[in-house]
Design a protein around this motif. Structure first.
Motif, PDB file in Angstrom:
ATOM      1  N   ASP A  40      70.434  45.823  47.596  1.00 27.68           N
ATOM      2  CA  ASP A  40      71.051  45.517  46.304  1.00 27.68           C
ATOM      3  C   ASP A  40      70.659  44.119  45.835  1.00 27.68           C
ATOM      4  O   ASP A  40      70.322  43.911  44.668  1.00 27.68           O
ATOM      5  CB  ASP A  40      72.578  45.614  46.383  1.00 27.68           C
ATOM      6  CG  ASP A  40      73.079  47.031  46.552  1.00 27.68           C
ATOM      7  OD1 ASP A  40      72.315  47.980  46.268  1.00 27.68           O
ATOM      8  OD2 ASP A  40      74.240  47.191  46.976  1.00 27.68           O
ATOM      9  N   THR A  48      74.694  41.946  37.212  1.00 26.88           N
ATOM     10  CA  THR A  48      75.527  41.831  38.409  1.00 26.88           C
ATOM     11  C   THR A  48      76.913  42.463  38.239  1.00 26.88           C
ATOM     12  O   THR A  48      77.702  42.466  39.176  1.00 26.88           O
ATOM     13  CB  THR A  48      75.694  40.352  38.814  1.00 26.88           C
ATOM     14  OG1 THR A  48      76.299  39.622  37.741  1.00 26.88           O
ATOM     15  CG2 THR A  48      74.355  39.732  39.183  1.00 26.88           C
ATOM     16  N   ARG A  49      77.188  43.008  37.076  1.00 25.54           N
ATOM     17  CA  ARG A  49      78.517  43.546  36.755  1.00 25.54           C
ATOM     18  C   ARG A  49      79.033  44.539  37.789  1.00 25.54           C
ATOM     19  O   ARG A  49      80.199  44.537  38.145  1.00 25.54           O
ATOM     20  CB  ARG A  49      78.472  44.216  35.367  1.00 25.54           C
ATOM     21  CG  ARG A  49      79.799  44.732  34.892  1.00 25.54           C
ATOM     22  CD  ARG A  49      80.675  43.526  34.530  1.00 25.54           C
ATOM     23  NE  ARG A  49      82.029  43.932  34.253  1.00 25.54           N
ATOM     24  CZ  ARG A  49      83.026  43.884  35.142  1.00 25.54           C
ATOM     25  NH1 ARG A  49      82.818  43.473  36.348  1.00 25.54           N
ATOM     26  NH2 ARG A  49      84.238  44.247  34.814  1.00 25.54           N
ATOM     27  N   GLN A  50      78.155  45.381  38.294  1.00 25.93           N
ATOM     28  CA  GLN A  50      78.574  46.408  39.247  1.00 25.93           C
ATOM     29  C   GLN A  50      79.075  45.815  40.557  1.00 25.93           C
ATOM     30  O   GLN A  50      79.744  46.495  41.329  1.00 25.93           O
ATOM     31  CB  GLN A  50      77.434  47.386  39.515  1.00 25.93           C
ATOM     32  CG  GLN A  50      76.300  46.777  40.342  1.00 25.93           C
ATOM     33  CD  GLN A  50      75.102  47.679  40.425  1.00 25.93           C
ATOM     34  OE1 GLN A  50      74.587  48.124  39.418  1.00 25.93           O
ATOM     35  NE2 GLN A  50      74.651  47.951  41.628  1.00 25.93           N
ATOM     36  N   PHE A  51      78.778  44.549  40.814  1.00 28.37           N
ATOM     37  CA  PHE A  51      79.186  43.909  42.059  1.00 28.37           C
ATOM     38  C   PHE A  51      80.390  42.993  41.889  1.00 28.37           C
ATOM     39  O   PHE A  51      80.736  42.242  42.789  1.00 28.37           O
ATOM     40  CB  PHE A  51      78.009  43.110  42.637  1.00 28.37           C
ATOM     41  CG  PHE A  51      76.824  43.979  42.915  1.00 28.37           C
ATOM     42  CD1 PHE A  51      76.796  44.802  44.032  1.00 28.37           C
ATOM     43  CD2 PHE A  51      75.751  44.005  42.050  1.00 28.37           C
ATOM     44  CE1 PHE A  51      75.720  45.626  44.281  1.00 28.37           C
ATOM     45  CE2 PHE A  51      74.659  44.822  42.286  1.00 28.37           C
ATOM     46  CZ  PHE A  51      74.646  45.634  43.409  1.00 28.37           C
ATOM     47  N   LYS A 103      86.543  44.869  38.713  1.00 28.44           N
ATOM     48  CA  LYS A 103      86.581  45.578  37.422  1.00 28.44           C
ATOM     49  C   LYS A 103      87.100  44.703  36.285  1.00 28.44           C
ATOM     50  O   LYS A 103      86.705  44.869  35.143  1.00 28.44           O
ATOM     51  CB  LYS A 103      87.436  46.832  37.541  1.00 28.44           C
ATOM     52  CG  LYS A 103      86.819  47.897  38.418  1.00 28.44           C
ATOM     53  CD  LYS A 103      87.685  49.127  38.468  1.00 28.44           C
ATOM     54  CE  LYS A 103      87.246  50.213  39.384  1.00 28.44           C
ATOM     55  NZ  LYS A 103      86.004  50.209  40.017  1.00 28.44           N
ATOM     56  N   GLN A 115      81.119  40.998  46.973  1.00 25.00           N
ATOM     57  CA  GLN A 115      80.584  41.996  47.893  1.00 25.00           C
ATOM     58  C   GLN A 115      80.838  41.601  49.343  1.00 25.00           C
ATOM     59  O   GLN A 115      81.176  42.447  50.177  1.00 25.00           O
ATOM     60  CB  GLN A 115      79.086  42.207  47.650  1.00 25.00           C
ATOM     61  CG  GLN A 115      78.780  42.985  46.394  1.00 25.00           C
ATOM     62  CD  GLN A 115      79.489  44.318  46.339  1.00 25.00           C
ATOM     63  OE1 GLN A 115      80.432  44.484  45.590  1.00 25.00           O
ATOM     64  NE2 GLN A 115      79.073  45.264  47.143  1.00 25.00           N
ATOM     65  N   SER A 145      81.418  49.974  48.373  1.00 22.81           N
ATOM     66  CA  SER A 145      81.354  50.874  47.205  1.00 22.81           C
ATOM     67  C   SER A 145      80.103  51.706  47.249  1.00 22.81           C
ATOM     68  O   SER A 145      79.179  51.440  47.938  1.00 22.81           O
ATOM     69  CB  SER A 145      81.402  50.060  45.913  1.00 22.81           C
ATOM     70  OG  SER A 145      80.361  49.116  45.885  1.00 22.81           O
TER      71      SER A 145
END
Length: 127
Positions: free
Chosen positions: A21, A94-97, A100, A117, A127
């Motif tokens: 990632d 980097t939003r997915q890491f 929310k 992370q 995740s």
């Protein structure tokens, strides 16, 4: 005191996934380009990656005014705008890491995704 049983293979796979990632993110960050123009159109600044200045264009008409302080401020403002545009792109990458509820103004886009992370890894959640 009994030591916890750690599944070494699962831990290795988890870290390898995190490494992959991070390598993907690094590649995408290298592709970031953001260009901003001053309100009068006489200055253009392009930044790359994490906001490094790549190109600065000064229209020759800027020399018609001898106000070096105003020119310096306009250059800084234009570069700052380009850096903010690159931060927005970095945040999207980097939003997915991130949690929310993360918002750009309160996020250090350079370290928060990775810290989040690592926190998840420490807690044993992937995740």
């Amino acid at each position: 005191m009994e030591r916890p049983n750690i599944d070494a293979a699962a831990r290795k796979a988890s870290y390898e996934s995190l490494r992959d990632d991070l390598l993907n993110i690094r590649s995408r960050i290298a592709d970031i380009t953001a260009t901003a123009d001053s309100p009068n159109g006489l200055i253009s600044a392009t930044v790359v990656g994490r906001g490094e200045l790549r190109e600065l264009y000064l229209d020759p008409r800027i020399y018609r005014t001898a106000d070096s302080k105003a020119l310096a401020e306009a250059i800084v403002d234009t570069v700052h705008e380009a850096v903010e545009m690159s931060r927005e792109q970095l945040f999207a990458i980097t939003r997915q890491f991130l949690p929310k509820d993360a918002k750009l103004p309160a996020t250090d886009v350079h370290t928060d995704p990775f810290m989040h992370q690592l926190d998840k890894e420490i807690e044993g959640v992937r995740s």
